[in-house]
Design a protein around this motif. Structure first.
Motif, short mmCIF file in Angstrom:
data_model
loop_
_atom_site.label_atom_id
_atom_site.label_comp_id
_atom_site.label_asym_id
_atom_site.label_seq_id
_atom_site.Cartn_x
_atom_site.Cartn_y
_atom_site.Cartn_z
N ILE A 62 -6.97 -1.15 8.78
CA ILE A 62 -7.01 -0.71 7.38
C ILE A 62 -7.00 0.82 7.31
O ILE A 62 -6.29 1.42 6.51
N GLY A 63 -7.78 1.45 8.20
CA GLY A 63 -7.83 2.91 8.24
C GLY A 63 -6.45 3.50 8.49
O GLY A 63 -6.04 4.50 7.89
N LYS A 64 -5.70 2.83 9.37
CA LYS A 64 -4.35 3.28 9.72
C LYS A 64 -3.42 3.26 8.49
O LYS A 64 -2.46 4.03 8.42
N LEU A 65 -3.71 2.37 7.53
CA LEU A 65 -2.87 2.32 6.31
C LEU A 65 -3.10 3.54 5.41
O LEU A 65 -2.38 3.76 4.45
N GLY A 66 -4.16 4.29 5.71
CA GLY A 66 -4.42 5.53 4.95
C GLY A 66 -5.02 5.29 3.57
O GLY A 66 -4.89 6.15 2.69
N GLU A 68 -18.30 3.08 12.66
CA GLU A 68 -18.05 3.84 13.89
C GLU A 68 -16.55 3.81 14.24
O GLU A 68 -15.98 4.79 14.68
N GLU A 69 -15.93 2.66 14.02
CA GLU A 69 -14.49 2.51 14.31
C GLU A 69 -13.66 3.49 13.47
O GLU A 69 -12.72 4.11 13.97
N LEU A 70 -14.04 3.66 12.20
CA LEU A 70 -13.31 4.62 11.35
C LEU A 70 -13.52 6.04 11.85
O LEU A 70 -12.57 6.83 11.95
N ARG A 71 -14.80 6.36 12.18
CA ARG A 71 -15.10 7.73 12.63
C ARG A 71 -14.38 8.05 13.94
O ARG A 71 -13.77 9.10 14.09
N LYS A 72 -14.47 7.07 14.88
CA LYS A 72 -13.87 7.25 16.21
C LYS A 72 -12.37 7.57 16.10
O LYS A 72 -11.84 8.39 16.83
N ILE A 86 0.85 -1.20 0.00
CA ILE A 86 0.00 0.00 0.00
C ILE A 86 0.88 1.25 0.00
O ILE A 86 0.67 2.17 -0.79
N GLN A 87 1.90 1.26 0.87
CA GLN A 87 2.78 2.43 0.93
C GLN A 87 3.50 2.63 -0.40
O GLN A 87 3.65 3.76 -0.89
N LYS A 88 3.91 1.51 -1.01
CA LYS A 88 4.65 1.62 -2.29
C LYS A 88 3.75 2.22 -3.38
O LYS A 88 4.21 3.00 -4.20
N ARG A 130 -10.97 8.89 13.51
CA ARG A 130 -10.79 9.98 12.53
C ARG A 130 -10.04 9.55 11.28
O ARG A 130 -9.23 10.30 10.72
N TYR A 131 -10.28 8.32 10.83
CA TYR A 131 -9.73 7.88 9.55
C TYR A 131 -10.72 8.30 8.47
O TYR A 131 -11.93 8.10 8.63
N ASP A 132 -10.22 8.85 7.36
CA ASP A 132 -11.19 9.28 6.34
C ASP A 132 -11.36 8.27 5.21
O ASP A 132 -11.82 8.60 4.13
N THR A 133 -11.00 7.02 5.46
CA THR A 133 -11.21 5.94 4.50
C THR A 133 -12.71 5.76 4.23
O THR A 133 -13.49 5.68 5.17
N MET A 134 -13.08 5.71 2.95
CA MET A 134 -14.50 5.47 2.63
C MET A 134 -14.80 3.98 2.81
O MET A 134 -13.99 3.13 2.42
N LEU A 135 -15.97 3.69 3.38
CA LEU A 135 -16.34 2.30 3.63
C LEU A 135 -17.55 1.91 2.78
O LEU A 135 -18.59 2.57 2.82
#
Ligand code: C5P
Length: 240
Positions: free
Chosen positions: A82-86, A106-110, A52-54, A112-117
């Protein structure tokens, strides 16, 4: 007289490869100005999260397509990782139920990850016969709409569905609830294992926000030209 420009879908190319070199080579052949990329189970299991980073380093937005389906806690904690991976977008199976989806969103919102689900509705590899074999009694379209409304109630950003059902969803759900549509094939090309397919132009006319295209691009002799042909098909031929 003014008329509204049709909203054209964007292309997400599925990087379904077994190794990092092939995936990175394809990413370098394509362009982040022309498409986003999808990393699915095959590539993720073979290469791990470092891929993912690459791909981020090459300036691509990544849809991490792991289609999670498990108990609430397992899915929520995995979604957090997954959210942490950006990544830009990820997905879970709507078949896991609303409480699983609510907890994941809720886990993403809590955090503050802006990954779309997104919620996966009925796989595009299922035709009516394979779908009935699982035990569903309703029509596929009815089931997809039902699952889309579950996803909406669970505060997901949208669904993965066939372009065949995109119009139904667009007609019945708020316009910012997005439809990501795999199962895209150019006329007369191979279907591979896909069943509920549409051409890029048909998908655009049905209201798909994003189309996912894998093998037709990645296995062509000239992937970048093929991507341009696909984009051209809906950009220049859209029935206004
Ligand atoms: O090669 P092809 O264009 O068929 O690739 C489609 C991609 O979209 C694959 O990576 C597949 O896993 C994914 N996908 C799908 N149907 C869904 C969800 C994801 O085909 N319902």
């Amino acid at each position: 007289m003014s008329f509204e420009e049709p909203k054209l879908p964007k292309v997400i190319v599925a990087l379904d490869y077994q190794n990092e070199n092939d995936a990175l080579e394809m990413a370098k052949t394509l362009s982040p100005d022309m498409c986003n990329l999808k990393v699915g189970l095959e590539l993720f299991i073979n290469c791990g999260p470092s891929i993912i980073q690459k791909l981020h380093n090459l300036k691509y937005k990544i849809f991490l397509d792991l289609k999670l389906h498990d108990i609430n806690n397992t899915v929520a904690k995995s979604i957090s990782a997954i959210g942490k991976l950006g990544v830009w977008m990820t997905n879970i199976h709507a078949g896991g139920g609303t409480s699983m989806m609510i907890d994941a969103a809720e886990e993403l919102r809590k955090n503050r990850y802006d990954t779309m689900l997104l919620g996966v509705t009925v796989l595009t590899s299922l035709n009516n016969q394979k779908y009935k074999e699982i035990g569903f009694l309703s029509e596929i379209s009815e089931q997809v709409l039902h699952m889309a409304s579950m996803c909406y109630k669970s505060k997901l950003n949208g669904v993965v569905c066939s372009a065949k059902e995109a119009k139904l969803i667009k007609d019945n759900m708020p316009s910012d609830f997005i439809c990501v549509c795999p199962g895209i094939r150019i006329k007369d090309s191979l279907n591979d294992d896909q069943e509920r397919i549409m051409t890029p132009k048909e998908a655009a006319e049905s209201g798909a926000d994003y189309i996912v295209v894998g093998r037709p691009i990645t296995q062509s002799n000239d992937p970048l030209s093929f991507l341009k042909i696909i984009k051209d098909e809906f950009e220049n031929n859209f029935d206004k």
